[in-house]
Design a protein around this motif. Structure first.
Motif, PDB file in Angstrom:
ATOM      1  N   LEU A 107       0.831  -1.216   0.000  1.00 42.66           N
ATOM      2  CA  LEU A 107       0.000   0.000   0.000  1.00 42.66           C
ATOM      3  C   LEU A 107       0.859   1.258   0.000  1.00 42.66           C
ATOM      4  CD1 LEU A 107      -2.748  -1.105   2.552  1.00 42.66           C
ATOM      5  CD2 LEU A 107      -3.054  -0.761   0.092  1.00 42.66           C
ATOM      6  N   GLN A 108       1.954   1.220   0.762  1.00 44.70           N
ATOM      7  CA  GLN A 108       2.862   2.365   0.775  1.00 44.70           C
ATOM      8  C   GLN A 108       3.452   2.610  -0.609  1.00 44.70           C
ATOM      9  OE1 GLN A 108       5.364   0.827   3.994  1.00 44.70           O
ATOM     10  NE2 GLN A 108       4.966   2.691   5.158  1.00 44.70           N
ATOM     11  N   ALA A 109       3.870   1.520  -1.261  1.00 45.03           N
ATOM     12  CA  ALA A 109       4.488   1.657  -2.579  1.00 45.03           C
ATOM     13  C   ALA A 109       3.502   2.192  -3.609  1.00 45.03           C
ATOM     14  CB  ALA A 109       5.035   0.298  -3.038  1.00 45.03           C
ATOM     15  N   ALA A 110       2.221   1.844  -3.430  1.00 42.51           N
ATOM     16  CA  ALA A 110       1.196   2.327  -4.370  1.00 42.51           C
ATOM     17  C   ALA A 110       0.919   3.807  -4.189  1.00 42.51           C
ATOM     18  CB  ALA A 110      -0.085   1.517  -4.185  1.00 42.51           C
ATOM     19  N   GLY A 111       1.225   4.347  -3.002  1.00 42.44           N
ATOM     20  CA  GLY A 111       1.092   5.778  -2.766  1.00 42.44           C
ATOM     21  C   GLY A 111      -0.324   6.278  -2.626  1.00 42.44           C
ATOM     22  N   GLY A 112      -1.263   5.378  -2.410  1.00 44.83           N
ATOM     23  CA  GLY A 112      -2.648   5.807  -2.252  1.00 44.83           C
ATOM     24  C   GLY A 112      -2.877   6.485  -0.908  1.00 44.83           C
ATOM     25  N   ARG A 113      -3.856   7.362  -0.862  1.00 42.55           N
ATOM     26  CA  ARG A 113      -4.162   8.070   0.379  1.00 42.55           C
ATOM     27  C   ARG A 113      -5.193   7.282   1.180  1.00 42.55           C
ATOM     28  NH1 ARG A 113      -7.677  11.832   2.462  1.00 42.55           N
ATOM     29  NH2 ARG A 113      -6.760  13.324   3.938  1.00 42.55           N
ATOM     30  N   LEU A 114      -4.868   7.009   2.440  1.00 36.85           N
ATOM     31  CA  LEU A 114      -5.772   6.266   3.297  1.00 36.85           C
ATOM     32  C   LEU A 114      -6.814   7.201   3.894  1.00 36.85           C
ATOM     33  CD1 LEU A 114      -3.223   4.001   5.225  1.00 36.85           C
ATOM     34  CD2 LEU A 114      -4.515   3.453   3.164  1.00 36.85           C
ATOM     35  N   THR A 115      -8.058   6.767   3.896  1.00 37.90           N
ATOM     36  CA  THR A 115      -9.115   7.577   4.511  1.00 37.90           C
ATOM     37  C   THR A 115      -9.381   7.156   5.954  1.00 37.90           C
ATOM     38  OG1 THR A 115     -10.812   6.067   3.658  1.00 37.90           O
ATOM     39  CG2 THR A 115     -10.205   7.947   2.274  1.00 37.90           C
ATOM     40  N   ARG A 116      -8.877   5.976   6.340  1.00 38.65           N
ATOM     41  CA  ARG A 116      -9.011   5.497   7.719  1.00 38.65           C
ATOM     42  C   ARG A 116      -7.626   5.121   8.235  1.00 38.65           C
ATOM     43  NH1 ARG A 116     -13.633   0.868   7.476  1.00 38.65           N
ATOM     44  NH2 ARG A 116     -13.424   0.992   9.760  1.00 38.65           N
ATOM     45  N   PRO A 117      -7.378   5.238   9.540  1.00 40.69           N
ATOM     46  CA  PRO A 117      -6.099   4.780  10.085  1.00 40.69           C
ATOM     47  C   PRO A 117      -5.914   3.282   9.823  1.00 40.69           C
ATOM     48  CG  PRO A 117      -7.303   6.096  11.694  1.00 40.69           C
ATOM     49  CD  PRO A 117      -8.253   5.830  10.562  1.00 40.69           C
TER      50      PRO A 117
END
Length: 397
Positions: A107-117
């Motif tokens: 997920l980090q590598a994909a660089g997407g923004r998380l909306t929940r912790p």
């Protein structure tokens, strides 16, 4: 990405753990709460999490949390445990931790923004191999086990939970229900190696869990007269080992007569335990399970009637668990209509299910064997497990 995730035919994280807690007597691994192998496993988790830039917290019940971003409410949480049964396999528990950390890295590598912790948690004493109480860390956190009782539990060496905690610098006075930690969990998903043959027969690398059998643990005590093995004629003996041996056979027959129930005597303890001594006391550990609560209770009632133990004491009880249907169906849809399976094995996810929305994903075990050295999962299936968890974590955002 794939090449860096696999080393020596297994997930790299599992490969890094292969030398920790090898049991030269039993085979497999023995990693028990706050003993050296468990401490090494916990140190590895912290190091690996911090290397990913996650912030690490130790909670009041011995569980370790690793957060991607700021900790907060309504978090999506994944993880499993690091401890093992005596002589256990390398996948039960650690697979869920390694897959969780690898999914976070993806997920980090994909660089997407998380909306929940998002957090990864390593629960303490899931197997109960030191304390005798399974899922201790999650039970304490949810208020499902009394802190005073936990502190007084003793291991095979007579060391109490409180004493073991003190030896590693953990304050056992603080254990108990943790509303703050629970309040942060919006949903919990545990990845686990399958403990059975369901996925072998279905030909699928992963499945979603539907439920967990009801299960409990009891201690059966048989008392007799301790005496000399050579000087006591056979007709003059009051030998509790004989009564215990008969009880083991009766337990098997009771379970066979109860349909799809399971009853296991996994530990026998004789006091004083000398080869040339007739025991004065024998204790048997009983594990009983079935799909419904009433079926387990009926089975145990039948066993008690059959064996005539001096004492028959319940140590722990977990009712049948049905995982959150809405989360389960979201997972199944996201993963492409994968199989849905029940399990006879207990998990921290089952403990949490009564408090927060919870789900499980199983990874195929081609041996069908668990809690033993032959437990296994192919690297290719583990990679599918990582893909599945990434999909699930994205779906729950």
């Amino acid at each position: 990405m794939t090449s860096s995730l696999v080393t020596g035919g297994r997930l790299t994280g599992l490969h890094e753990l292969t030398g920790i807690g090898i049991d030269p007597v039993r085979g497999g691994y023995s990693r028990h709460l706050w003993q050296e192998p468990d401490l090494q496993m916990r140190a590895w988790f912290v190091q690996r999490a911090e290397a990913l830039g996650l912030s690490v917290e130790h909670d009041r019940n011995g569980n370790i949390w690793a957060w991607l971003g700021e900790p907060g409410p309504d978090a999506v949480v994944t993880g499993s445990h690091l401890d093992s049964v005596p002589g256990g396999g390398e996948f039960d528990g650690p697979l869920g931790i390694v897959v969780a950390l690898d999914a976070v890295a993806r997920l980090q590598a994909a660089g997407g923004r998380l909306t929940r912790p998002l957090a990864v948690v390593a629960f303490a004493e899931e197997e109960g191999s030191r304390s005798g109480i399974a899922c201790m860390g999650s039970r304490l956190m949810t208020g499902g086990f009394a802190p005073d009782r936990a502190r007084a539990l003793r291991d095979e060496d007579g060391v109490s939970f409180a004493e073991a905690a003190e030896r590693v610098g953990f304050d056992a006075r603080q254990i108990g229900r943790d509303g703050e930690a629970l309040g942060r969990i919006g949903a919990f998903v545990e990845v686990h190696v399958e403990q059975g043959r369901g996925l072998i027969e279905l030909g699928s690398p992963v499945a979603v869990a539907s439920s967990i059998f009801a299960h409990g643990r009891w201690m059966l005590t048989f008392r007799g007269q301790g005496n000399h093995a050579g000087a006591t004629a056979m007709g003059d003996r009051d030998d509790p080992m004989v009564a215990a041996a008969r009880a083991v056979l009766e337990i098997e027959q009771a379970a066979l007569a109860a349909g799809d129930a399971r009853a296991t005597v996994g530990r026998v303890s004789a006091v004083p335990g000398g080869t040339n001594v007739i025991a004065s006391r024998v204790e048997l550990s009983l594990d009983a399970r079935a799909e419904e609560d009433a079926d387990v209770r009926d089975l145990v009632t039948d066993i008690a009637r059959r064996v005539g133990a001096s004492e028959f004491a319940e140590q722990s009880w977990s009712g049948a668990v049905r995982f959150d249907e809405s989360v389960r169906e979201r997972l199944r849809t996201a993963l492409g209509d994968v199989p849905v399976l029940p399990t006879g094995a207990g998990h921290d996810a089952g403990v949490l299910a009564g408090t927060v929305p919870t789900a499980m994903v199983f990874v195929r075990n081609p041996t069908g064997i668990s809690h033993a050295p032959a437990e296994f999962a192919e690297a290719e299936d583990c990679l599918v497990g990582i893909d599945a968890l990434v999909t699930v974590l994205e779906e729950l955002q």
